[in-house]
Design a protein around this motif. Structure first.
Motif, mmCIF file in Angstrom:
data_model
loop_
_atom_site.group_PDB
_atom_site.id
_atom_site.type_symbol
_atom_site.label_atom_id
_atom_site.label_comp_id
_atom_site.label_asym_id
_atom_site.label_seq_id
_atom_site.Cartn_x
_atom_site.Cartn_y
_atom_site.Cartn_z
ATOM 1 N N LEU A 1 0.807 -1.087 -0.067
ATOM 2 C CA LEU A 1 0.092 0.028 -0.034
ATOM 3 C C LEU A 1 0.825 1.340 -0.047
ATOM 4 C CD1 LEU A 1 -2.432 -1.041 2.618
ATOM 5 C CD2 LEU A 1 -2.924 -0.900 0.436
ATOM 6 N N HIS A 2 1.231 1.902 -1.204
ATOM 7 C CA HIS A 2 1.881 2.905 -1.121
ATOM 8 C C HIS A 2 1.099 4.190 -1.828
ATOM 9 C CE1 HIS A 2 5.462 0.841 -0.028
ATOM 10 N NE2 HIS A 2 5.240 0.086 -1.091
ATOM 11 N N THR A 3 1.009 5.623 -1.497
ATOM 12 C CA THR A 3 0.510 6.552 -1.884
ATOM 13 C C THR A 3 1.686 7.591 -2.190
ATOM 14 O OG1 THR A 3 -1.393 6.267 -0.674
ATOM 15 C CG2 THR A 3 -0.989 8.590 -1.574
ATOM 16 N N ILE A 4 1.562 8.115 -3.224
ATOM 17 C CA ILE A 4 2.791 9.038 -3.765
ATOM 18 C C ILE A 4 1.931 10.373 -4.321
ATOM 19 C CG2 ILE A 4 4.598 9.452 -5.586
ATOM 20 C CD1 ILE A 4 4.471 6.275 -6.125
ATOM 21 N N PHE A 5 2.525 11.395 -3.432
ATOM 22 C CA PHE A 5 1.890 12.743 -3.781
ATOM 23 C C PHE A 5 2.566 13.554 -4.786
ATOM 24 C CE2 PHE A 5 -0.183 11.767 0.053
ATOM 25 C CZ PHE A 5 -1.407 12.296 0.079
ATOM 26 N N VAL A 6 1.754 14.151 -5.800
ATOM 27 C CA VAL A 6 2.535 14.688 -7.059
ATOM 28 C C VAL A 6 1.855 16.153 -6.978
ATOM 29 C CG1 VAL A 6 2.860 12.550 -8.215
ATOM 30 C CG2 VAL A 6 0.574 13.678 -8.392
ATOM 31 N N ASP A 7 2.725 16.978 -7.883
ATOM 32 C CA ASP A 7 2.249 18.308 -8.030
ATOM 33 C C ASP A 7 1.190 18.510 -9.063
ATOM 34 O OD1 ASP A 7 4.301 19.470 -6.311
ATOM 35 O OD2 ASP A 7 5.567 19.718 -7.671
ATOM 36 N N ASP A 8 0.992 17.690 -10.262
ATOM 37 C CA ASP A 8 0.253 17.779 -11.055
ATOM 38 C C ASP A 8 -0.503 16.496 -11.289
ATOM 39 O OD1 ASP A 8 -1.520 18.379 -13.014
ATOM 40 O OD2 ASP A 8 -0.046 19.582 -14.161
ATOM 41 N N PHE A 9 -1.492 16.226 -10.332
ATOM 42 C CA PHE A 9 -2.336 15.255 -10.377
ATOM 43 C C PHE A 9 -2.931 14.956 -11.421
ATOM 44 C CE2 PHE A 9 -6.457 13.352 -8.991
ATOM 45 C CZ PHE A 9 -6.075 12.166 -8.577
ATOM 46 N N TYR B 1 -11.062 13.577 -0.480
ATOM 47 C CA TYR B 1 -11.221 13.515 0.859
ATOM 48 C C TYR B 1 -11.829 14.855 1.336
ATOM 49 C CZ TYR B 1 -8.246 9.733 0.871
ATOM 50 O OH TYR B 1 -7.421 8.337 0.549
ATOM 51 N N SER B 2 -12.514 15.062 2.612
ATOM 52 C CA SER B 2 -13.077 16.180 3.064
ATOM 53 C C SER B 2 -12.524 17.359 2.814
ATOM 54 C CB SER B 2 -13.709 15.958 4.512
ATOM 55 O OG SER B 2 -12.424 15.790 5.156
ATOM 56 N N ASN B 3 -11.011 17.429 2.975
ATOM 57 C CA ASN B 3 -9.913 18.431 2.946
ATOM 58 C C ASN B 3 -9.830 18.763 1.389
ATOM 59 O OD1 ASN B 3 -8.383 16.405 2.322
ATOM 60 N ND2 ASN B 3 -7.025 16.885 3.629
ATOM 61 N N GLY B 4 -10.530 18.104 0.533
ATOM 62 C CA GLY B 4 -10.299 18.311 -1.016
ATOM 63 C C GLY B 4 -9.238 17.621 -1.662
ATOM 64 N N VAL B 5 -8.193 16.993 -1.015
ATOM 65 C CA VAL B 5 -7.329 16.080 -1.688
ATOM 66 C C VAL B 5 -7.925 15.038 -2.147
ATOM 67 C CG1 VAL B 5 -5.322 14.712 -0.968
ATOM 68 C CG2 VAL B 5 -5.537 16.926 0.329
ATOM 69 N N ARG B 6 -7.327 14.920 -3.408
ATOM 70 C CA ARG B 6 -7.852 13.853 -4.335
ATOM 71 C C ARG B 6 -6.810 12.730 -4.326
ATOM 72 N NH1 ARG B 6 -7.946 16.628 -9.591
ATOM 73 N NH2 ARG B 6 -6.525 17.993 -8.641
ATOM 74 N N LYS B 7 -7.371 11.513 -4.934
ATOM 75 C CA LYS B 7 -6.270 10.245 -4.718
ATOM 76 C C LYS B 7 -6.844 9.373 -5.937
ATOM 77 C CE LYS B 7 -4.481 6.171 -1.831
ATOM 78 N NZ LYS B 7 -4.503 5.886 -0.610
ATOM 79 N N ALA B 8 -5.982 8.756 -6.693
ATOM 80 C CA ALA B 8 -6.165 7.682 -7.772
ATOM 81 C C ALA B 8 -5.748 6.585 -7.423
ATOM 82 C CB ALA B 8 -5.970 8.306 -9.295
ATOM 83 N N ILE B 9 -6.100 5.547 -7.237
ATOM 84 C CA ILE B 9 -5.917 4.321 -6.694
ATOM 85 C C ILE B 9 -5.627 3.250 -8.229
ATOM 86 C CG2 ILE B 9 -5.983 2.375 -5.366
ATOM 87 C CD1 ILE B 9 -7.711 4.180 -3.328
ATOM 88 N N TYR B 10 -4.438 2.769 -8.152
ATOM 89 C CA TYR B 10 -4.164 1.698 -9.084
ATOM 90 C C TYR B 10 -3.882 0.514 -8.333
ATOM 91 C CZ TYR B 10 -3.880 5.682 -11.995
ATOM 92 O OH TYR B 10 -4.173 7.060 -12.813
ATOM 93 N N ARG B 11 -4.321 -0.555 -9.017
ATOM 94 C CA ARG B 11 -3.852 -1.859 -8.648
ATOM 95 C C ARG B 11 -3.073 -2.818 -9.418
ATOM 96 N NH1 ARG B 11 -8.859 -1.123 -5.853
ATOM 97 N NH2 ARG B 11 -8.641 -0.864 -3.654
ATOM 98 N N ILE C 1 -1.040 1.231 -5.566
ATOM 99 C CA ILE C 1 -0.302 2.536 -5.720
ATOM 100 C C ILE C 1 -1.322 3.418 -5.862
ATOM 101 C CG2 ILE C 1 1.403 3.445 -7.116
ATOM 102 C CD1 ILE C 1 2.195 0.657 -5.732
ATOM 103 N N GLY C 2 -1.377 4.716 -5.157
ATOM 104 C CA GLY C 2 -1.983 5.652 -5.147
ATOM 105 C C GLY C 2 -1.409 6.631 -5.367
ATOM 106 N N PHE C 3 -1.807 7.912 -6.291
ATOM 107 C CA PHE C 3 -1.310 8.967 -6.589
ATOM 108 C C PHE C 3 -2.260 10.017 -6.065
ATOM 109 C CE2 PHE C 3 0.582 6.391 -9.761
ATOM 110 C CZ PHE C 3 2.001 6.719 -9.640
ATOM 111 N N GLY C 4 -1.674 10.994 -5.154
ATOM 112 C CA GLY C 4 -2.567 12.029 -4.285
ATOM 113 C C GLY C 4 -2.094 13.372 -4.927
ATOM 114 N N GLY C 5 -3.295 14.362 -4.839
ATOM 115 C CA GLY C 5 -2.959 15.682 -5.476
ATOM 116 C C GLY C 5 -3.606 16.677 -4.608
ATOM 117 N N ALA C 6 -3.016 17.677 -4.475
ATOM 118 C CA ALA C 6 -3.884 18.948 -3.653
ATOM 119 C C ALA C 6 -5.356 19.156 -4.570
ATOM 120 C CB ALA C 6 -2.937 20.139 -3.696
ATOM 121 N N PRO C 7 -5.944 19.891 -3.468
ATOM 122 C CA PRO C 7 -7.475 20.238 -4.209
ATOM 123 C C PRO C 7 -7.063 21.133 -5.197
ATOM 124 C CG PRO C 7 -7.131 20.863 -1.664
ATOM 125 C CD PRO C 7 -5.848 20.291 -2.123
ATOM 126 N N LEU C 8 -8.373 21.163 -6.159
ATOM 127 C CA LEU C 8 -8.251 22.002 -7.174
ATOM 128 C C LEU C 8 -8.463 23.493 -6.781
ATOM 129 C CD1 LEU C 8 -11.189 20.103 -9.163
ATOM 130 C CD2 LEU C 8 -8.806 20.396 -9.930
#
Length: 113
Positions: free
Chosen positions: A61-69, A89-99, A106-113
């Motif tokens: 289970l890994h999540t990688i945060f990126v600048d341009d989600f 998430y409730s704070n606006g952070v987005r996540k795309a999950i790949y299996r 493997i998830g990639f997370g990004g800041a709110p729009l």
């Protein structure tokens, strides 16, 4: 404090996983450590590796945060891999999950729009 990260993903079939991760990450590995281990350097001192360990496969289970989600998710889609799930998430952070084929997440997370 200096930080190095070497995050591992156990896989059942190294050859199949290598092809899948090349598509997901958009490049061949940075280096091949052995006949059953490949490493991608995601950023300086921050690496992700796959290793053929069938008895442990499917539990990463890994999540990688990126600048341009949005750009990254679009690029991965162009390479033929769709997210298994998307979350906001409730704070606006987005996540795309790949299996991967073993079920490793493997998830990639990004800041709110």
């Amino acid at each position: 404090m200096p930080l190095d990260l070497y995050a591992g993903i156990p896989v059942t079939d190294y050859a199949a996983a290598l092809k899948w991760y090349e598509r997901l990450l958009g490049s061949p590995p940075t280096f091949v450590a052995s006949d059953t281990e490949a490493v991608w350097e995601l950023a300086e001192h921050r690496s992700l590796f796959i290793e053929q360990l069938p008895e442990r496969a499917g539990h990463a289970l890994h999540t990688i945060f990126v600048d341009d989600f949005d750009e990254l998710v679009a690029e991965i889609t162009e390479r033929g891999i769709e997210p298994a799930e998307r979350e906001t998430y409730s704070n606006g952070v987005r996540k795309a999950i790949y299996r991967d084929p073993d079920g490793n997440e493997i998830g990639f997370g990004g800041a709110p729009l």
